[in-house]
Design an enzyme around this catalytic site. Structure first.
Site, short mmCIF file in Angstrom:
data_model
loop_
_atom_site.label_atom_id
_atom_site.label_comp_id
_atom_site.label_asym_id
_atom_site.label_seq_id
_atom_site.Cartn_x
_atom_site.Cartn_y
_atom_site.Cartn_z
N LYS A 38 -19.80 -11.81 27.10
CA LYS A 38 -20.09 -13.12 26.50
C LYS A 38 -21.49 -13.60 26.86
O LYS A 38 -21.87 -14.73 26.59
CB LYS A 38 -19.10 -14.18 27.01
CG LYS A 38 -17.66 -13.92 26.71
CD LYS A 38 -16.80 -15.12 27.09
CE LYS A 38 -16.06 -14.90 28.37
NZ LYS A 38 -15.27 -16.07 28.80
N LYS A 87 -22.41 -14.13 29.93
CA LYS A 87 -22.24 -15.05 31.07
C LYS A 87 -22.29 -14.27 32.37
O LYS A 87 -21.45 -13.39 32.59
CB LYS A 87 -20.86 -15.71 30.94
CG LYS A 87 -20.80 -17.18 31.29
CD LYS A 87 -19.37 -17.65 31.10
CE LYS A 87 -19.28 -19.15 31.04
NZ LYS A 87 -17.89 -19.61 30.95
N1 CTP Z 1 -13.69 -27.87 32.27
C1 CTP Z 1 -13.47 -29.26 32.28
N2 CTP Z 1 -14.47 -30.10 32.67
C2 CTP Z 1 -15.68 -29.61 33.03
C3 CTP Z 1 -15.92 -28.22 33.03
C4 CTP Z 1 -14.90 -27.36 32.65
O1 CTP Z 1 -12.37 -29.72 31.94
N3 CTP Z 1 -16.63 -30.46 33.36
C5 CTP Z 1 -12.62 -26.98 31.83
C6 CTP Z 1 -13.00 -26.16 30.61
O2 CTP Z 1 -12.85 -26.92 29.43
C7 CTP Z 1 -12.03 -25.01 30.69
C8 CTP Z 1 -11.88 -24.81 32.22
O3 CTP Z 1 -12.36 -26.02 32.83
O4 CTP Z 1 -10.76 -25.38 30.15
C9 CTP Z 1 -12.68 -23.62 32.73
O5 CTP Z 1 -14.00 -23.77 32.23
P1 CTP Z 1 -15.24 -22.89 32.62
O6 CTP Z 1 -15.89 -22.41 31.38
O7 CTP Z 1 -14.88 -21.90 33.66
O8 CTP Z 1 -16.17 -24.03 33.32
P2 CTP Z 1 -17.58 -24.61 32.94
O9 CTP Z 1 -17.99 -25.44 34.10
O10 CTP Z 1 -17.55 -25.27 31.58
O11 CTP Z 1 -18.46 -23.30 32.91
P3 CTP Z 1 -19.76 -22.94 32.03
O12 CTP Z 1 -20.80 -23.98 32.29
O13 CTP Z 1 -20.13 -21.56 32.52
O14 CTP Z 1 -19.28 -22.91 30.57
#
Ligand code: CTP
Length: 123
Positions: free
Chosen positions: A40, A42
Site C-alpha cells: 500500500k 506504507k
Molecule cells: N483511527 C481513528 N482515529 C484516528 C486514527 C485512526 O479512529 N485519529 C482508526 C482508523 O479509522 C482505523 C484504525 O484506527 O479504523 C486503525 O487506523 P490506522 O490506519 O492504523 O491509523 P492511522 O493513525 O490513521 O494511520 P495512518 O496515518 O498511517 O493512516
C-alpha cells in the site's frame, strides 16, 4: 472485528478499539503485516510482531490475527462468525459490500492525530 495498521499506537487507535468492543462481546483485530503495508506504500515504524503485541494487550481486544491482503475479509467474517465489522469513518462506504455478511459500522475518527502526523512531527 476491525482491521488496521496501528503503527505508533495512539489515542485514536485506543478510542476506536474501545468503541468497537461496545458493539459485541468479543473483539477480533486484524493487524496488517509489514509486507501488506508495503504493497500500500506504507512503511511502518513499529514491526508487525510488536504492533500485534501492543494491540493484543489492550483490554478491549480479545484476539489478534494477521491482515495479509485486501481480500481476506469475507473469509474472516465467515471463519470467526463475525456479527459486526467496525472501522473508522475515513473508510465510509468502502466496506459496504460486507453488509451481505454482517453489520458494517463506521466510527467517527479522533480528530487531530494519526500515525502519519506523528511520523511527520518526528522528522
Ligand atoms: N483511527 C481513528 N482515529 C484516528 C486514527 C485512526 O479512529 N485519529 C482508526 C482508523 O479509522 C482505523 C484504525 O484506527 O479504523 C486503525 O487506523 P490506522 O490506519 O492504523 O491509523 P492511522 O493513525 O490513521 O494511520 P495512518 O496515518 O498511517 O493512516
Amino acid at each position: 472485528m476491525t482491521y488496521g495498521t496501528f503503527d505508533m499506537f495512539h489515542i485514536g487507535h485506543l478510542k476506536l478499539l474501545n468503541r468497537a468492543k461496545t458493539f459485541g462481546d468479543r473483539l477480533i483485530v486484524a493487524v496488517s503485516t509489514d509486507e501488506f503495508n508495503l504493497t500500500k506504500g506504507k512503511k511502518t515504524v513499529i514491526p508487525f510482531e510488536d504492533r500485534c503485541e501492543i494491540v493484543k494487550n489492550i483490554k478491549s481486544v480479545d484476539r489478534v490475527i494477521a491482515e495479509l491482503s485486501w481480500d481476506q475479509k469475507i473469509q474472516d467474517i465467515q471463519n470467526y462468525e463475525i456479527e459486526t465489522f467496525v472501522i473508522g469513518n475515513d473508510w465510509t462506504g468502502k466496506f459496504d459490500f460486507l453488509k451481505k455478511y454482517c453489520n458494517v459500522i463506521y466510527i467517527p475518527r479522533t480528530e487531530g492525530i494519526s500515525s502519519t502526523d506523528l511520523k511527520k512531527k518526528l522528522k
